[in-house]
Design a protein around this motif. Structure first.
Motif, mmCIF file in Angstrom:
data_model
loop_
_atom_site.group_PDB
_atom_site.id
_atom_site.type_symbol
_atom_site.label_atom_id
_atom_site.label_comp_id
_atom_site.label_asym_id
_atom_site.label_seq_id
_atom_site.Cartn_x
_atom_site.Cartn_y
_atom_site.Cartn_z
ATOM 1 N N HIS A 156 -5.385 2.179 -3.471
ATOM 2 C CA HIS A 156 -4.887 0.804 -3.443
ATOM 3 C C HIS A 156 -6.004 -0.198 -3.154
ATOM 4 C CE1 HIS A 156 -0.489 1.303 -3.881
ATOM 5 N NE2 HIS A 156 -0.740 2.524 -3.442
ATOM 6 N N PHE A 184 0.814 -1.214 0.000
ATOM 7 C CA PHE A 184 0.000 0.000 0.000
ATOM 8 C C PHE A 184 0.849 1.267 0.000
ATOM 9 C CE2 PHE A 184 -3.671 -2.429 0.143
ATOM 10 C CZ PHE A 184 -4.809 -1.656 0.252
ATOM 11 N N THR A 239 3.793 1.360 -11.146
ATOM 12 C CA THR A 239 2.633 0.500 -11.394
ATOM 13 C C THR A 239 2.681 -0.265 -12.715
ATOM 14 O OG1 THR A 239 1.427 2.384 -12.341
ATOM 15 C CG2 THR A 239 1.102 1.939 -9.988
ATOM 16 N N VAL A 246 -2.768 -0.345 -10.230
ATOM 17 C CA VAL A 246 -2.490 -1.318 -9.175
ATOM 18 C C VAL A 246 -3.226 -2.626 -9.472
ATOM 19 C CG1 VAL A 246 -3.055 -1.872 -6.762
ATOM 20 C CG2 VAL A 246 -1.850 0.243 -7.315
#
Length: 449
Positions: free
Chosen positions: A353, A55, A242, A212
């Motif tokens: 997230h 996270f 990402t 994500v």
């Protein structure tokens, strides 16, 4: 979150809300769905340490030894004549629109203008110029607004299936009640292969939440092709964080030739993930209902900031802006060393997230259903609805404890040596990793491998 799973420590971030519960619950939802899809309950698991690190993957990232660039100078909380407002100006075009809305030519002048305006007045002026801002509201002010009431409707993940039926799942509703079979997807019958090997994912997402999600799908074996518009390139450091395991293409979808190439990609795609503001991609034929009508076996997952209903449904937004609007910034506010109250923020961009792992869970859930029913379906999530899940968890009253040190990994890339955090899952007890480092931005063809 599955009540039979115990995590230790259960609290590691200070603050009034159960951000740990949101983080663990969203990652566990993704783990449960992929275990169900693989037909191997318990194969993929998470831990407090893995989730905490994932996270904050951007904060842990190092690119050729340097920290990635965070928020731009104009982004953040600003005083207004009657309160506070949060601005987002990380992208150059957003900064330009914001300055234009305030009649300013510099961040300093914008600051002076804001102090002469009411927070709601500034919010309206910036939003009307396609800028991104939200007044800092109390929780009751948000819930009493048309925007807040719309954002709280429905389930965390809203499903709509090709046969016209609908369903919804909350953060705690994902589980492993059935085996789900053993097939690993298109062209793959290898029992030991990653469960999504052979599946193709069209990634039309930006910023954090959507990327994500597709980053995790890539780690689980999917072929992920991300497409970005050339006129509005992604921030490079954000892309590096990402884009592990993906391919990257640039295409202006307003051009007929690129629309044709996109239509050629869709029949061979298994999943489409779209992460722009609600309805923004409809003009390219990417409305979920249109996609399912043309490709009944497709899985389509969309995400946005404010949801698909309400007066803000078509607005742009970011995690930090949703926090300001929905009451999180007020709940985390406190007096500074000068005795002035100032709004606060979550310890990490948890709405992004958690929504991302929810998107991954929704996609895999629909893939499992497609295998049984023979047809695809659509799912929708929003950052604002994820905020409602966070508030529903109440407060985490345990004292914070330290988690294990992050498992840093390193790899060479076109951006230099990268220190990075892997996915928040173990595969049969072994840490899951990404298949390859972030690719050169826009360096891939608009085609499947």
């Amino acid at each position: 979150m599955n009540a039979t799973v115990t995590y230790s420590p259960r609290r590691w971030w200070a603050g009034p809300l159960d951000v740990e519960g949101l983080a663990l619950g969203s990652v566990e939802a993704a783990a449960a769905t992929v275990n169900l899809y693989a037909g191997k309950p318990g194969l993929f698991r998470t831990t407090s340490a893995l989730t905490a690190a994932a996270f904050d993957s951007f904060g842990h990232l190092r690119i050729a030894g340097r920290k990635p660039q965070g928020f731009a100078p104009l982004s953040g909380f600003h005083r207004t004549g009657d309160g506070w407002i949060r601005l987002h100006a990380n992208y150059p075009h957003h900064e330009q629109r914001l300055l234009q809305a305030l009649g300013a030519t510099s961040p300093e002048e914008a600051e002076r203008r804001l102090r002469s305006m009411a927070a709601l007045e500034a919010e309206a002026a910036i939003q009307s110029n396609a800028g991104i801002a939200a007044a800092v509201r109390t929780r009751s002010e948000w819930l009493g607004s048309d925007m807040g009431r719309a954002a709280s409707l429905g389930a965390w993940v809203a499903f709509e299936f090709a046969d016209g039926t609908a369903d919804g799942l909350g953060l705690r509703d994902f589980g492993e009640e059935s085996s789900g079979g053993n097939s690993a997807g298109r062209g793959s019958g290898q029992a030991e292969a990653l469960p999504l090997r052979g599946l193709r994912v069209l990634d039309l997402t930006r910023v954090i939440a959507g990327p994500v999600a597709t980053r995790l799908l890539a780690a689980l074996g999917a072929d992920v092709l991300r497409i970005d518009p050339p006129a509005f390139p992604e921030i490079e450091d954000q892309f590096v964080d990402t884009a592990f395991g993906k391919r990257s293409a640039e295409a202006d979808l307003s051009l007929p030739g690129n629309q044709h190439r996109l239509r050629q990609l869709l029949p061979a795609a298994d999943v489409v993930v779209a992460g722009y503001r609600h309805g923004a991609l409809d003009r390219f034929g990417l409305n979920p209902r249109e996609l399912l009508a043309s490709h009944p076996g497709l899985v389509v997952v969309t995400l946005d900031s404010w949801g698909s209903a309400g007066p803000w449904s078509g607005l742009r937004g970011f995690d930090s802006i949703v926090q300001a609007a929905c009451g999180i910034a007020h709940v985390y506010g406190k007096d500074n060393h000068d005795g002035e109250w100032r709004p606060g923020a979550l310890p990490v961009q948890a709405l992004d997230h958690a929504t991302g792992y929810g998107v991954a869970a929704a996609a895999i859930h629909l893939l499992a259903r497609r295998r049984e029913a023979g047809t695809g379906g659509a799912a929708h999530l929003s950052l604002a609805r994820t905020a409602e899940e966070l508030f529903s968890l109440g407060r985490n009253t345990e004292r914070p404890s330290e988690v294990s040190a992050p498992d840093y990994r390193s790899t060479d890339s076109t951006y230099g040596e990268l220190r990075y955090i892997g996915p928040p899952l173990t595969d049969g007890g072994q840490p899951l990793d990404y298949p390859f480092p972030p690719p050169p931005y826009g360096g891939s063809p608009l085609a499947w491998v």
